[in-house]
Design an enzyme around this catalytic site. Structure first.
Site, PDB file in Angstrom:
ATOM      1  N   GLY A  15     -14.477   7.518  -0.342  1.00  0.00           N
ATOM      2  CA  GLY A  15     -14.984   6.848   0.853  1.00  0.00           C
ATOM      3  C   GLY A  15     -14.414   7.472   2.102  1.00  0.00           C
ATOM      4  N   GLY A  17     -12.841   6.697   6.277  1.00  0.00           N
ATOM      5  CA  GLY A  17     -12.387   5.763   7.298  1.00  0.00           C
ATOM      6  C   GLY A  17     -12.522   6.427   8.642  1.00  0.00           C
ATOM      7  N   GLY A  18     -12.022   5.758   9.645  1.00  0.00           N
ATOM      8  CA  GLY A  18     -12.160   6.278  10.996  1.00  0.00           C
ATOM      9  C   GLY A  18     -11.414   7.586  11.205  1.00  0.00           C
ATOM     10  CB  VAL A  22     -10.029   8.494   0.982  1.00  0.00           C
ATOM     11  CG1 VAL A  22      -8.816   8.390   0.054  1.00  0.00           C
ATOM     12  CG2 VAL A  22      -9.683   7.904   2.336  1.00  0.00           C
ATOM     13  CE  LYS A  36      -7.633   8.178   5.766  1.00  0.00           C
ATOM     14  NZ  LYS A  36      -7.361   6.777   5.923  1.00  0.00           N
ATOM     15  CG  ASP A 131      -6.939   0.976  11.562  1.00  0.00           C
ATOM     16  OD1 ASP A 131      -7.651   0.144  12.171  1.00  0.00           O
ATOM     17  OD2 ASP A 131      -7.410   1.834  10.808  1.00  0.00           O
TER      18      ASP A 131
END
Lengths: 602, 260
Positions: A15, A17-18, A22, A36, A131
């Site tokens: 997936g 993220g900002g 990953v 990541k 975050d």
């Protein structure tokens, strides 16, 4: 897909993220890891990279069962890769989505507890998360939580701001984040985590809006409903702790995760320890029952609040005018001197007459016994038959107009004025507000147009000085209580039925004071108005408990605090009971406090 | 003869080595039912993915738009945007070299009787007519939302440290909200429609853009001059401009303009 980053063999995408994507990967050792890849914009200059290396070294030292471990950090061409422990499980975000409602309480509580442990540990090691969101909390197969992406947001915020592919999910962002001048600290993480807790316990977000600008507005201005509104069976302490962690001003939140955890477990009361001006002893959290919460209107932003108060004030002014006329039509005339003879207004009704320098109407309370105290709370015990000699007590609370006259004549300076401000409740916290004085009780709204409202933001000392000027005295607690509940030990001034909005100004139904003659229906057997609600009223007695003198009791000979009675426009029904009592220091000034005068038979 | 004259220019700018912007337009031969589609994308992110994201976005958009059989133009645009988003996301998931890529996307459909647009991100569409310039797209940016939330003023936004954070883009998330109004905008003869990325609008002022338009008049020439201007101002980012000038309008537009 056969691709390699450094020594890591990529298996599949996990997936994005900002800050990057990953990947599941295999290390040369054969271990499965999560990799990541940070977006190049996140790290596109040497200064930032240096900073990140430094941060990564600290991150790598974090070793906690509920924190996803950072294993390695390395540059790869123009990019940077973070190697992390691979966790088999599901993101909390997905769990919440699949659940489509509330998590079972035990599960929610476990996630909350473990997260708090992880954050406390990280903060003690000087690492902020920055975050926090359900997407960053992994729930492992055994049900344990693991917090991911510690500190990574910081690297991003220090990166340069050329066309940045940074996606900011504002759902969990604290209000201070929207002001670049403000610092982010542990209390910012507390806010974000509390929003996650809100969601896991209630099954809904604290702010049900989707448009980014609306979400921002809510963070900045809207006070969320208490979580227990949506899950009435949850522990009150947890609901309260979440609400406090969601205060707009970081100063009003818990100062660290330790405090937050303690409050979640109910180990500590929700008190505002940031205000030195208050004796912690005197600051009891108001009892909030489920009924109270249901009744309470949605809290509004200060701006909206003032606007709505203004509307109410106008309505009340109109209402107050009629009440005034109605009152003065029969019988007594205002403006009679101190020596005026007592006039019987109606047969069988107690006599009333204007008396004292302020010419406030006083009611004659005939001599005789009354029932004082109650068995409900230990501070109100015992229930006792008390004999009182005849005395007079103000039918109405002392108004702003009357207090103004006193100040003009005597040049009196109140305790709040000396201290530069008095106590105001902001949200659920008490704060000393600069500029909050009797002329501007909440520090925002001047009393103009509210001349017939009770004076407030006055201390015991102020009230006492006024009485002296008016050639009267503050009532003793017994005088006050008899005038309020009558001879037969009624629960409330009007009898024993529960209050509604026609009898008293309470429970934040209006959210401000009302004219002293407004609640005709709520007057006591003796015709005393506002003996329940509107503002608390100072009594002459020092605070004490236990057995009272049988005749004209006047409290202990000395003490630290004076009794206040009657509840206020904010408090719930419990505090409207005539036997209810609270106590504060003589110089304590609050926008909920006013008074009425009394005197012995002349 | 086309009813519009179209021109464009793009440049990496003075600070970037790679141009990650992409733009294209398509004018179908089979008449005006679907109109002329102009698209501009500002790519970002990924190991090597910024330029790929913008190209995929524009290509998928154009292909999907003309294939789609929806009755309304705005529906077709919406579907084409969603498809572009799926594609960019999918490519990012399968190729680690493209992971994290994303792109803004601004598209305009021109027909003699009016225009439609669809948009995500912080690239912009302007209408320039009779010495007035008006932005018809809303920026999906952090600062634009702060303004809407009442937290900062427009002046403060210009110097805000986070003014380049965008809140919507193709390829960022699987769910995408697209601005694609169903109502068409009227067009007028001699009106200019300008699409650009933040390499222009963040650098050359609205007045500067408008004076260039009226000085050079020809869309191709205007675009070149605007790129030059941006580079004269430092050219901090890739610069792309697409301009369509309306040379004649349909009967419907003429009637509508009279009514208004």
């Amino acid at each position: 897909m056969e691709q390699k980053i450094g020594d890591y063999e990529i298996i599949k995408s996990l997936g994005r993220g900002g800050f990057g994507s990953v990947w599941k990967a295999t290390a040369s050792s054969g271990n499965i890891v999560a990799l990541k890849i940070l977006n190049p914009q996140v790290l596109d200059n040497a200064r930032v990279v240096k900073k990140f290396f430094h941060e990564a070294m600290i991150l790598a030292k974090l070793d906690h069962p509920h924190i996803c471990k950072l294993l390695e950090f390395f540059p790869d061409g123009n990019n940077y890769a973070i190697v992390m422990e691979y966790i088999e499980g599901v993101e909390l975000k997905k769990l919440l989505k699949d659940q489509d409602g509330q998590l079972p309480f035990d599960q929610a509580n476990k996630i909350a507890k473990q997260s708090l442990e992880a954050f406390q540990y990280a903060h003690e090691n000087g690492i902020l998360h920055r975050d926090i969101k359900p997407g960053n909390i992994m729930i492992g197969k055994n049900g344990d939580s693991k917090i991911m992406d510690f500190g990574i947001a910081k690297i991003s915020t220090t990166a340069s701001h050329d066309t940045a592919a940074k996606m900011l999910s504002v759902h969990y962002v604290p209000p201070e984040r929207f002001d670049p001048k403000k610092e982010i600290d542990a209390r910012s993480d507390i806010y974000s985590l509390a929003l996650v807790f809100y969601e896991i316990f209630t099954g809904r977000r604290a702010f049900m809006v989707e448009e980014t600008s609306q979400i921002m507005f809510c963070h900045l201005n809207e006070i969320p409903d208490p979580p227990e509104k949506y899950r009435p069976d949850m522990p009150h302490e947890i609901s309260q702790a979440i609400s406090r962690a969601l205060e707009k001003d970081p100063d009003d939140r818990f100062k660290d995760f330790k405090e937050f955890s303690a409050a979640m477990e109910g180990a500590m009361p929700i008190l505002d320890d940031s205000t030195q001006a208050v004796d912690v002893e005197t600051l009891k959290p108001e009892p909030v029952s489920e009924v109270d919460i249901e009744k309470k209107k949605k809290k509004k932003s200060p701006v909206l609040m003032i606007a709505s108060i203004a509307v109410v004030v106008i309505a009340l002014l109109v209402g107050g005018y009629f009440a005034y006329n109605m009152y003065f039509l029969p019988g007594t005339k205002p403006g009679q001197g101190p020596d005026a003879t007592v006039t019987q207004t109606e047969p069988g009704k107690p006599a009333e007459f204007p008396y004292g320098k302020d010419k406030n109407i006083m009611v004659v309370i005939p001599k005789g016994e009354f029932e004082m105290g109650s068995d409900t709370y230990s501070a109100e015990k015992p229930v006792q038959k008390i004999h009182m000699d005849e005395y007079y007590i103000d039918k109405f609370l002392v108004t702003n107009a009357q207090f103004q006259k006193f100040v003009e004549e005597t040049k009196y300076v109140t305790d709040a004025e000396k201290a530069g401000g008095g106590m105001v409740r902001i949200g659920r916290r008490w704060k000393k507000i600069k500029g909050a004085t009797w002329e501007m009780p909440d520090g925002l709204t001047p009393i103009e147009g509210r001349e017939d409202h009770p004076v407030s933001q006055v201390s015991y000392n102020d009230a006492s000085s006024y009485c002296k000027w008016a050639e009267k005295d503050l009532p003793t607690e017994a005088q006050w209580e008899k005038a309020a509940r009558g001879p037969d030990g009624n629960e409330y001034p009007w009898g024993n039925q529960d209050p509604d909005d026609t009898m008293a100004n309470f429970d934040n139904l209006i959210g401000a004071t009302t004219p002293v003659k407004y609640y005709e229906k709520g007057k006591s057997t003796y015709g005393v108005h506002d003996a329940a609600g509107n503002v608390y009223q100072w009594c002459k007695d020092w605070y004490g408990t236990g057995q009272r003198a049988e005749k004209n009791p006047s409290g202990p000979a000395s003490g630290k605090e004076h009794v206040v009675k009657g509840g206020s426009f904010i408090e719930g029904t419990e505090s409207l009971r005539s036997s209810n009592r609270d106590r504060y220091k003589p110089d304590y000034s609050s926008y909920l406090f006013g008074f009425r005068c009394a005197c012995e038979k002349k | 003869m086309e009813f519009v004259t179209i021109g464009s220019a793009t440049h990496a700018g003075m600070k970037r080595q790679e141009n990650q912007d992409y733009h294209a337009w398509h004018s179908p031969e089979d008449g005006s039912k679907k109109g002329i589609l102009l698209a501009l994308a500002d790519g970002m992110g990924g190991r090597y993915g910024g330029s790929t994201a913008s190209k995929i976005a524009v290509d998928v958009l154009i292909e999907t738009y003309y294939k789609d059989m929806s009755h309304s133009i705005s529906e077709s645009l919406e579907k084409a945007f969603q498809k572009a988003n799926e594609e960019v996301n999918a490519r990012g998931r399968t190729d680690i070299n493209l992971a994290g890529m994303a792109s803004t996307l601004t598209a305009v459909v021109l027909k003699p009787d009016g225009m439609h647009y669809a948009h995500v991100g912080d690239s912009r569409g302007y209408i320039i007519y009779k010495n007035e310039i008006r932005q018809f797209t809303a920026d999906h940016s952090f600062v634009a939302d702060l303004i809407k939330a009442g937290q900062i003023t427009e002046e403060e936004a210009e110097t805000h440290p986070e003014k380049n954070i965008i809140t919507r883009a193709i390829g960022l998330e699987s769910e995408l909200r697209v601005d694609a109004p169903a109502e068409p905008q009227t067009i007028k003869k001699d009106q200019y429609i300008l699409l650009c990325c933040d390499g222009l609008h963040g650098v050359v002022s609205n007045e500067g853009i408008m004076s260039t338009v009226y000085e050079y008049k020809d869309p191709e020439l205007i675009c070149e001059k605007l790129v030059e201007k941006a580079n004269e101002h430092g050219g901090p980012d890739n610069i792309t401009v697409v301009i369509a000038r309306v040379d004649r309008i349909g009967l419907m537009s003429r009637i509508m303009n009279l009514v208004r």
